[in-house]
Design a protein around this motif. Structure first.
Motif, short mmCIF file in Angstrom:
data_model
loop_
_atom_site.label_atom_id
_atom_site.label_comp_id
_atom_site.label_asym_id
_atom_site.label_seq_id
_atom_site.Cartn_x
_atom_site.Cartn_y
_atom_site.Cartn_z
N ARG A 151 38.22 29.54 36.25
CA ARG A 151 39.33 30.41 35.83
C ARG A 151 39.79 31.09 36.97
O ARG A 151 38.97 31.59 37.77
CB ARG A 151 39.21 31.24 34.72
CG ARG A 151 39.07 30.60 33.53
CD ARG A 151 39.97 29.77 32.91
NE ARG A 151 39.73 29.25 31.46
CZ ARG A 151 39.25 27.85 31.37
NH1 ARG A 151 39.07 27.12 32.32
NH2 ARG A 151 38.91 27.45 30.25
N VAL B 286 41.39 34.64 38.43
CA VAL B 286 41.15 35.93 37.86
C VAL B 286 41.71 37.22 38.80
O VAL B 286 41.52 36.79 40.26
CB VAL B 286 39.79 36.42 37.37
CG1 VAL B 286 39.77 37.87 37.19
CG2 VAL B 286 39.00 35.52 36.40
N THR C 270 44.50 36.59 43.46
CA THR C 270 43.70 35.83 42.37
C THR C 270 42.28 35.34 43.10
O THR C 270 42.36 35.08 44.19
CB THR C 270 44.40 34.81 41.53
OG1 THR C 270 44.84 33.79 42.55
CG2 THR C 270 45.47 35.39 40.84
N GLY D 60 39.42 36.79 28.82
CA GLY D 60 40.83 36.64 28.65
C GLY D 60 40.92 35.62 27.26
O GLY D 60 41.86 35.53 26.64
N GLU D 61 40.23 34.48 27.33
CA GLU D 61 40.30 33.68 26.25
C GLU D 61 38.55 33.24 26.10
O GLU D 61 37.72 33.45 26.75
CB GLU D 61 40.95 32.35 26.74
CG GLU D 61 40.25 31.54 27.90
CD GLU D 61 40.69 30.41 28.31
OE1 GLU D 61 40.93 29.53 27.55
OE2 GLU D 61 41.14 30.28 29.84
N THR E 217 39.50 42.96 39.23
CA THR E 217 39.23 42.90 37.81
C THR E 217 37.74 42.89 37.41
O THR E 217 36.79 42.24 38.33
CB THR E 217 39.75 41.62 36.89
OG1 THR E 217 41.19 41.40 37.24
CG2 THR E 217 39.59 41.61 35.62
N THR F 228 32.83 35.25 25.48
CA THR F 228 33.96 35.65 25.57
C THR F 228 34.04 36.98 26.79
O THR F 228 32.95 37.12 27.32
CB THR F 228 33.87 36.57 24.25
OG1 THR F 228 32.72 37.58 24.35
CG2 THR F 228 33.93 35.83 23.22
N LEU G 157 34.75 42.18 35.13
CA LEU G 157 34.55 41.09 33.85
C LEU G 157 33.19 41.59 33.26
O LEU G 157 32.13 41.63 33.87
CB LEU G 157 34.43 39.82 34.29
CG LEU G 157 35.91 39.18 34.92
CD1 LEU G 157 35.60 37.99 35.59
CD2 LEU G 157 37.03 39.30 33.90
#
Length: 289
Positions: free
Chosen positions: A261, A263, A214, A241-242, A267, A238, A269
């Protein structure tokens, strides 16, 4: 295992070799007729040790009665010996007779069996090109030499019964991922494959499970040109993920909000903001300047 057949072709004796691979056969137990002076016996290997092929040869012996005692001759060699001979098993395809020691040596052919080296992986799209499995003799099993189906690579070969491979994998690390390696279900990166007569058992499986590390992502939102009371409470970001809202943000000053956060590495984004319109104001929005 060896079987002795009498002149009528009937099996009259059988036995297996000892741990040294030797076997003695005593012809004196056979009942010889006083009316017949010459008898012909045959000997065949009826079963070979596991991993070997039995000899297909039939060995013929002529027994002549001399002064009431059996005198035995191996027909392919002009040599006589009394009452018994020895049988020796080895691992090369040959047979020979030693006239001095009266010993017949028969050596079995060692069998070849199929083996498989299997590599499975999960958590990444593919293994790195640096991946390789190496045996104790330096032979390398690379990805380009394997058959691939989905997330499985397979190498297939043939080796003699009893051959032992010591196999080690390397070059499997993928940047940004934690790695868990097993060999036949054990937490290892090396394993041993010993060739048996049961080909279904001649398989060794290397497995890698990759888990993305992460990384901390920090998102910051600034409102300029508004009073604290005018900041839109319906604002949200947005794509992480939340929904990132003002309620779950950390407020660093009157007009700056921040979210942190974790991640997974790699990933992609795409973040979008909504609910930022304020009645009576024109909006100029910017991301990273």
């Amino acid at each position: 295992e060896f079987t002795l057949f009498n002149p009528d072709g009937n099996a009259i004796w059988h036995d297996v070799t000892n741990k040294a691979g030797k076997l003695s056969v005593d012809f004196s137990n056979y009942t010889f007729s006083a009316n017949q002076t010459s008898y012909q016996f045959t000997l065949k290997e009826t079963n070979a040790p596991t991993g070997y092929t039995a000899s297909s040869e039939t060995y013929t012996f002529t027994v002549n009665l001399k002064d009431g005692d059996p005198e035995i001759k191996y027909d392919s060699v002009n040599n006589w010996f009394q009452n018994f001979y020895h049988w020796i098993v080895g691992n090369q395809p040959s047979a020979s007779y030693d006239a001095v020691s009266s010993t017949l040596t028969v050596v079995n052919t060692i069998n070849q069996y199929t083996y498989k080296i299997v590599k499975t992986f999960s958590g990444v799209n593919d293994l790195p090109d640096t991946f390789v499995i190496t045996d104790q003799n330096g032979r390398r099993y690379t990805l380009k030499d394997a058959a691939k189906q989905g997330n499985t690579y397979t190498w297939t070969g043939n080796a003699a019964y009893g051959t032992e491979f010591r196999l080690t994998e390397s070059g499997m690390a993928v940047h940004g991922y934690y790695l868990a390696s097993t060999v036949n279900g054990q937490i290892e990166t090396s394993g041993t494959l010993k060739i048996t007569a049961e080909e279904k058992n001649n398989v060794i499986t290397f497995s890698n499970t990759y888990t993305a590390q992460t990384r901390t992502v920090t998102v910051t939102k600034q409102f300029n040109g508004l009073t604290d009371e005018e900041v839109p409470t319906g604002f949200a970001i947005t794509g992480l993920g939340e929904d990132l809202t003002l309620e779950n943000a950390t407020k660093t000053d009157d007009f700056t909000y921040q979210w942190t956060r974790d991640v997974a590495y790699g990933t992609n984004l795409t973040l979008s903001e909504t609910g930022y319109a304020v009645s009576g104001y024109q909006v100029a929005a910017a991301v990273n300047g």
